[in-house]
Design a protein around this motif. Sequence first.
Motif, short mmCIF file in Angstrom:
data_model
loop_
_atom_site.label_atom_id
_atom_site.label_comp_id
_atom_site.label_asym_id
_atom_site.label_seq_id
_atom_site.Cartn_x
_atom_site.Cartn_y
_atom_site.Cartn_z
N ASN A 54 -3.00 -6.20 -1.67
CA ASN A 54 -2.96 -5.34 -2.48
C ASN A 54 -3.26 -4.23 -1.32
N MET A 55 -2.72 -3.09 -1.79
CA MET A 55 -2.91 -1.85 -0.78
C MET A 55 -4.08 -1.16 -0.62
N ASP A 56 -5.40 -1.73 -1.48
CA ASP A 56 -6.20 -0.63 -1.80
C ASP A 56 -6.83 -0.55 -0.75
N ARG A 57 -7.40 -1.33 0.41
CA ARG A 57 -7.72 -0.96 1.02
C ARG A 57 -7.07 -0.61 3.14
N LEU A 58 -5.53 -1.07 3.31
CA LEU A 58 -4.96 -0.48 4.06
C LEU A 58 -4.44 1.29 4.38
N CYS A 59 -4.52 1.09 2.03
CA CYS A 59 -2.60 2.44 2.37
C CYS A 59 -3.88 3.49 0.96
N GLY A 60 -5.10 2.95 0.86
CA GLY A 60 -5.96 3.65 -0.18
C GLY A 60 -5.31 3.97 -1.37
N ALA A 61 -4.49 2.96 -2.28
CA ALA A 61 -3.12 3.67 -3.51
C ALA A 61 -2.87 1.63 -3.96
N LYS A 62 -2.48 1.55 -5.23
CA LYS A 62 -2.50 0.66 -6.44
C LYS A 62 -1.71 -0.14 -6.35
N GLY A 63 -1.73 -1.88 -6.09
CA GLY A 63 -0.04 -2.12 -6.05
C GLY A 63 -0.12 -3.28 -5.24
N ALA A 64 1.33 -4.33 -4.92
CA ALA A 64 1.03 -4.59 -3.59
C ALA A 64 2.81 -4.24 -3.01
N ILE A 65 2.43 -4.73 -1.65
CA ILE A 65 3.83 -4.06 -0.87
C ILE A 65 4.74 -5.03 -1.25
N HIS A 66 4.80 -6.40 -2.35
CA HIS A 66 6.86 -6.53 -2.54
C HIS A 66 6.92 -6.09 -4.11
N GLU A 67 5.81 -5.34 -4.95
CA GLU A 67 6.53 -3.93 -6.13
C GLU A 67 7.29 -2.53 -5.34
N PHE A 68 7.40 -2.77 -4.33
CA PHE A 68 8.05 -1.17 -3.86
C PHE A 68 9.06 -1.94 -2.99
N THR A 69 10.63 -0.71 -3.18
CA THR A 69 11.06 -0.94 -2.16
C THR A 69 10.52 -0.66 -0.33
N ARG A 70 11.65 -0.77 0.37
CA ARG A 70 11.13 -0.01 1.56
C ARG A 70 11.68 1.22 1.42
N GLU A 71 12.00 1.18 0.93
CA GLU A 71 12.33 3.10 0.69
C GLU A 71 10.73 4.23 0.50
N GLN A 72 10.51 2.72 -1.07
CA GLN A 72 9.01 3.66 -1.43
C GLN A 72 7.94 3.85 -0.75
N LEU A 73 8.39 2.44 -0.22
CA LEU A 73 6.92 2.43 0.34
C LEU A 73 6.95 3.43 1.78
N HIS A 74 8.52 4.32 2.05
CA HIS A 74 7.96 5.84 3.36
C HIS A 74 6.54 6.13 2.39
N ASP A 75 6.43 6.52 1.53
CA ASP A 75 5.62 7.36 0.18
C ASP A 75 4.14 7.00 1.13
N PHE A 76 4.22 5.49 1.61
CA PHE A 76 2.69 5.17 1.66
C PHE A 76 2.01 4.89 3.39
#
Length: 249
Positions: A54-76
């Motif tokens: 999940n993205m908690d520790r590294l990005c301070g965000a909820k969810g997992a990498i596979h739940e977002f498109t590459r374009e959406q991951l630009h926001d993290f």
Amino acid sequence: MRIPELVAHRGYALHYPENTLIGIEAAIRAGARFIEVDVQLSADQVPVLFHDRNMDRLCGAKGAIHEFTREQLHDFKLLEFERFGYKFAQNPITTLAELGGLLNRYPAVTAFIEIKRVAIERFGADTVLERVLHALAPVSRRCVLISYHIPVLLAARARGCLRVGAILEKWRHRRSPSIQALHPEFLFCDAADLPRFGNVGQDGAQVVVYEVTDPQVALKLAKRGVGFIETFAIGEMLAAFEPLRKQPA
């Protein structure tokens, strides 16, 4: 004295967010000849560098990498706030293709690419392997695919991968039928799981252990047959070994 090869574990993770382009390039500039990174797939199956489920520790965000498109991951941003605060607040998540571009600029560097099980669970081994190999195509001969998931490594062999590395849950698993069938060039293991005494060298496979930041511990492991040491403190470890490399044989 036997000096082990050093692997920059997730880049120069002591001083930079792990699995990021800036941390990996910092490790290479510090003298790293080997790096190790973790790979998952975005929702639209773009390989990106990321370790956790999940993205908690590294990005301070909820969810997992596979739940977002590459374009959406630009926001993290991969800032590792607990360690670095806002120092790396603009640091983006790195794609595997971007790592390939970096490796093109440093032709002496070899990369160990860990395919994470969470990606295989989500998309299946064939899809993950296809996406990873496509992204690495320009630098494939300088990459070693590694994983806990032995079937994906067997599939990589079938696709012509020259070198693979099996990551062991336990040291004793090196004798399992699946790993014997794989004949990996590298065996990865937690240093804490090795037997306390005796030679651990393996015929036909280099032993790689993680995570070591003490030069004396690394030298003792090398004396027992360990060929490679993964470390978060790549610059400090290289500096500690430099005087030893200059000693006459």
